[in-house]
Design a protein around this motif. Sequence first.
Motif, PDB file in Angstrom:
ATOM      1  N   GLY A  73       0.846  -1.184   0.000  1.00 49.72           N
ATOM      2  CA  GLY A  73       0.000   0.000   0.000  1.00 49.72           C
ATOM      3  C   GLY A  73       0.879   1.231   0.000  1.00 49.72           C
ATOM      4  N   LEU A  74       0.472   2.262  -0.723  1.00 43.45           N
ATOM      5  CA  LEU A  74       1.193   3.531  -0.802  1.00 43.45           C
ATOM      6  C   LEU A  74       0.519   4.563   0.090  1.00 43.45           C
ATOM      7  CD1 LEU A  74       1.548   3.782  -4.676  1.00 43.45           C
ATOM      8  CD2 LEU A  74       3.416   3.415  -3.081  1.00 43.45           C
ATOM      9  N   MET A  75       1.312   5.335   0.824  1.00 41.59           N
ATOM     10  CA  MET A  75       0.759   6.410   1.641  1.00 41.59           C
ATOM     11  C   MET A  75       1.879   7.344   2.064  1.00 41.59           C
ATOM     12  SD  MET A  75       0.328   3.996   4.903  1.00 41.59           S
ATOM     13  CE  MET A  75       0.374   2.660   3.739  1.00 41.59           C
ATOM     14  N   ALA A  76       1.517   8.413   2.726  1.00 38.07           N
ATOM     15  CA  ALA A  76       2.491   9.326   3.309  1.00 38.07           C
ATOM     16  C   ALA A  76       2.310   9.281   4.824  1.00 38.07           C
ATOM     17  CB  ALA A  76       2.293  10.735   2.787  1.00 38.07           C
ATOM     18  N   VAL A  77       3.424   9.206   5.545  1.00 42.32           N
ATOM     19  CA  VAL A  77       3.383   9.155   7.000  1.00 42.32           C
ATOM     20  C   VAL A  77       4.098  10.391   7.535  1.00 42.32           C
ATOM     21  CG1 VAL A  77       4.210   7.894   9.033  1.00 42.32           C
ATOM     22  CG2 VAL A  77       3.250   6.649   7.109  1.00 42.32           C
ATOM     23  N   PRO A  78       3.493  11.094   8.495  1.00 43.87           N
ATOM     24  CA  PRO A  78       4.107  12.304   9.040  1.00 43.87           C
ATOM     25  C   PRO A  78       5.533  12.047   9.538  1.00 43.87           C
ATOM     26  CG  PRO A  78       1.874  12.068   9.843  1.00 43.87           C
ATOM     27  CD  PRO A  78       2.202  10.793   9.112  1.00 43.87           C
ATOM     28  N   GLY A  79       6.428  12.938   9.139  1.00 41.30           N
ATOM     29  CA  GLY A  79       7.821  12.851   9.559  1.00 41.30           C
ATOM     30  C   GLY A  79       8.656  11.927   8.708  1.00 41.30           C
ATOM     31  N   GLY A  81       7.357  10.698   5.335  1.00 39.62           N
ATOM     32  CA  GLY A  81       7.077  11.005   3.935  1.00 39.62           C
ATOM     33  C   GLY A  81       6.463   9.816   3.240  1.00 39.62           C
ATOM     34  N   PRO A  82       6.652   9.706   1.914  1.00 41.34           N
ATOM     35  CA  PRO A  82       6.014   8.627   1.163  1.00 41.34           C
ATOM     36  C   PRO A  82       6.631   7.270   1.504  1.00 41.34           C
ATOM     37  CG  PRO A  82       7.432   9.913  -0.276  1.00 41.34           C
ATOM     38  CD  PRO A  82       7.424  10.602   1.047  1.00 41.34           C
ATOM     39  N   ILE A  83       5.750   6.296   1.740  1.00 40.94           N
ATOM     40  CA  ILE A  83       6.207   4.943   2.052  1.00 40.94           C
ATOM     41  C   ILE A  83       5.368   3.928   1.286  1.00 40.94           C
ATOM     42  CG2 ILE A  83       6.975   5.548   4.396  1.00 40.94           C
ATOM     43  CD1 ILE A  83       4.448   3.886   5.362  1.00 40.94           C
ATOM     44  N   VAL A  84       5.888   2.713   1.232  1.00 42.44           N
ATOM     45  CA  VAL A  84       5.093   1.544   0.860  1.00 42.44           C
ATOM     46  C   VAL A  84       5.078   0.661   2.096  1.00 42.44           C
ATOM     47  CG1 VAL A  84       5.532   1.602  -1.625  1.00 42.44           C
ATOM     48  CG2 VAL A  84       7.116   0.378  -0.137  1.00 42.44           C
ATOM     49  N   ALA A  85       3.968  -0.035   2.296  1.00 42.65           N
ATOM     50  CA  ALA A  85       3.840  -0.875   3.481  1.00 42.65           C
ATOM     51  C   ALA A  85       2.980  -2.082   3.171  1.00 42.65           C
ATOM     52  CB  ALA A  85       3.221  -0.077   4.633  1.00 42.65           C
ATOM     53  N   ALA A  86       3.228  -3.165   3.899  1.00 43.37           N
ATOM     54  CA  ALA A  86       2.427  -4.379   3.748  1.00 43.37           C
ATOM     55  C   ALA A  86       2.373  -5.099   5.084  1.00 43.37           C
ATOM     56  CB  ALA A  86       3.020  -5.294   2.675  1.00 43.37           C
ATOM     57  N   ALA A 127      12.315   4.206  12.883  1.00 45.90           N
ATOM     58  CA  ALA A 127      11.544   5.219  12.151  1.00 45.90           C
ATOM     59  C   ALA A 127      12.479   6.167  11.413  1.00 45.90           C
ATOM     60  CB  ALA A 127      10.633   5.981  13.114  1.00 45.90           C
ATOM     61  N   GLU A 128      13.551   6.570  12.056  1.00 44.58           N
ATOM     62  CA  GLU A 128      14.520   7.455  11.400  1.00 44.58           C
ATOM     63  C   GLU A 128      15.182   6.762  10.222  1.00 44.58           C
ATOM     64  OE1 GLU A 128      16.502  11.064  10.754  1.00 44.58           O
ATOM     65  OE2 GLU A 128      14.801  10.618  12.054  1.00 44.58           O
ATOM     66  N   TRP A 173      21.599  13.984  15.936  1.00 44.10           N
ATOM     67  CA  TRP A 173      20.262  13.402  16.028  1.00 44.10           C
ATOM     68  C   TRP A 173      20.045  12.827  17.426  1.00 44.10           C
ATOM     69  CZ3 TRP A 173      18.561   8.401  17.029  1.00 44.10           C
ATOM     70  CH2 TRP A 173      17.221   8.122  16.725  1.00 44.10           C
ATOM     71  N   ARG A 174      18.826  12.982  17.956  1.00 42.41           N
ATOM     72  CA  ARG A 174      18.509  12.410  19.269  1.00 42.41           C
ATOM     73  C   ARG A 174      17.318  11.465  19.218  1.00 42.41           C
ATOM     74  NH1 ARG A 174      22.816  12.673  19.984  1.00 42.41           N
ATOM     75  NH2 ARG A 174      24.007  14.307  20.943  1.00 42.41           N
ATOM     76  N   ARG A 175      16.322  11.792  18.387  1.00 41.90           N
ATOM     77  CA  ARG A 175      15.137  10.953  18.269  1.00 41.90           C
ATOM     78  C   ARG A 175      14.378  11.326  17.000  1.00 41.90           C
ATOM     79  NH1 ARG A 175      11.685  10.225  22.294  1.00 41.90           N
ATOM     80  NH2 ARG A 175       9.910  10.151  20.940  1.00 41.90           N
ATOM     81  N   PHE A 176      13.531  10.414  16.551  1.00 37.28           N
ATOM     82  CA  PHE A 176      12.708  10.659  15.371  1.00 37.28           C
ATOM     83  C   PHE A 176      11.713  11.770  15.667  1.00 37.28           C
ATOM     84  CE2 PHE A 176       8.653   9.633  13.203  1.00 37.28           C
ATOM     85  CZ  PHE A 176       9.057   9.907  11.913  1.00 37.28           C
ATOM     86  N   ASP A 177      11.551  12.683  14.722  1.00 35.97           N
ATOM     87  CA  ASP A 177      10.641  13.810  14.880  1.00 35.97           C
ATOM     88  C   ASP A 177       9.460  13.653  13.936  1.00 35.97           C
ATOM     89  OD1 ASP A 177       9.334  16.217  15.197  1.00 35.97           O
ATOM     90  OD2 ASP A 177      10.981  17.448  14.414  1.00 35.97           O
ATOM     91  N   GLU A 178       8.302  13.259  14.480  1.00 39.77           N
ATOM     92  CA  GLU A 178       7.113  13.067  13.651  1.00 39.77           C
ATOM     93  C   GLU A 178       6.607  14.368  13.047  1.00 39.77           C
ATOM     94  OE1 GLU A 178       4.531  10.982  16.345  1.00 39.77           O
ATOM     95  OE2 GLU A 178       5.112   9.065  15.482  1.00 39.77           O
ATOM     96  N   GLN A 179       7.038  15.496  13.599  1.00 38.39           N
ATOM     97  CA  GLN A 179       6.641  16.800  13.059  1.00 38.39           C
ATOM     98  C   GLN A 179       7.666  17.331  12.055  1.00 38.39           C
ATOM     99  OE1 GLN A 179       3.592  17.844  13.926  1.00 38.39           O
ATOM    100  NE2 GLN A 179       3.549  15.971  15.143  1.00 38.39           N
ATOM    101  N   GLY A 180       8.762  16.595  11.884  1.00 40.27           N
ATOM    102  CA  GLY A 180       9.824  17.051  10.982  1.00 40.27           C
ATOM    103  C   GLY A 180       9.436  16.908   9.520  1.00 40.27           C
ATOM    104  N   GLU A 181      10.194  17.584   8.686  1.00 38.62           N
ATOM    105  CA  GLU A 181       9.971  17.513   7.245  1.00 38.62           C
ATOM    106  C   GLU A 181      10.555  16.212   6.697  1.00 38.62           C
ATOM    107  OE1 GLU A 181       8.447  19.558   4.933  1.00 38.62           O
ATOM    108  OE2 GLU A 181       7.623  20.496   6.738  1.00 38.62           O
ATOM    109  N   PRO A 182       9.827  15.527   5.827  1.00 45.92           N
ATOM    110  CA  PRO A 182      10.403  14.346   5.171  1.00 45.92           C
ATOM    111  C   PRO A 182      11.627  14.745   4.347  1.00 45.92           C
ATOM    112  CG  PRO A 182       8.025  14.428   4.866  1.00 45.92           C
ATOM    113  CD  PRO A 182       8.429  15.746   5.458  1.00 45.92           C
ATOM    114  N   LEU A 183      12.541  13.817   4.171  1.00 40.87           N
ATOM    115  CA  LEU A 183      13.741  14.074   3.392  1.00 40.87           C
ATOM    116  C   LEU A 183      13.473  13.917   1.906  1.00 40.87           C
ATOM    117  CD1 LEU A 183      16.400  12.145   5.522  1.00 40.87           C
ATOM    118  CD2 LEU A 183      15.839  14.578   5.600  1.00 40.87           C
TER     119      LEU A 183
END
Length: 199
Positions: A73-79, A81-86, A127-128, A173-183
């Motif tokens: 499945g294709l989607m975008a996840v906050p922090g 960006g675009p991912i595929v997942a199953a 996540a990072e 880096w210290r931790r994943f930032d869900e509010q951060g901009e995707p790369l």
Amino acid sequence: MKTVSGLFDDYADAQSAVRELVQAGIPAENIGIIASNAAGRYSPESGAAEGAGAGAAIGATSGGAVGLLTGLGLMAVPGIGPIVAAGWLAATAAGAATGAIAGGAVGGVIGALTESGIDEADANVYAEGVRRGGALVTVRSLSEPLAEQAQMILRNRGVDLAERRAAYESTGWRRFDEQGEPLTQTEIGMHRDRLRSEL
């Protein structure tokens, strides 16, 4: 029961690990995968469905590595960006995306991973890693013998998590930032080049 995970820099390596897990007797419905799609390799035209519902359903019902890996499945996840997942991670990622849109998934992907038994510090690195262009394979609800076998497969094929955490932390880096901009794909390439130069 135990949950084990592995981080991969390359989606092809994650696919190989999933196939090996299934060949080892681990049910496909216990396996989940999320991977960066920042490069745009996967699209509805490539056979991946928009939204995680298809990825979750196909991964859970078709059985075997082929069903899981073709049920993306294709989607975008906050922090991230675009991912595929199953598999079960597709539903997790969809919940994170929906919650963020609604203004409130507590912990998003991190929360889902920690609720399944992954240490929070490790969940942040996973996540990072996906944010930086990688893939995460997670196998949940295993008996101890199967968990040990899955851990060995993921360890042999994936990156060393402690080394990766140290590499990320060396850049501040210290931790994943869900509010951060995707790369962007360019930024992902720069991160990968830096990691290769440190090896």
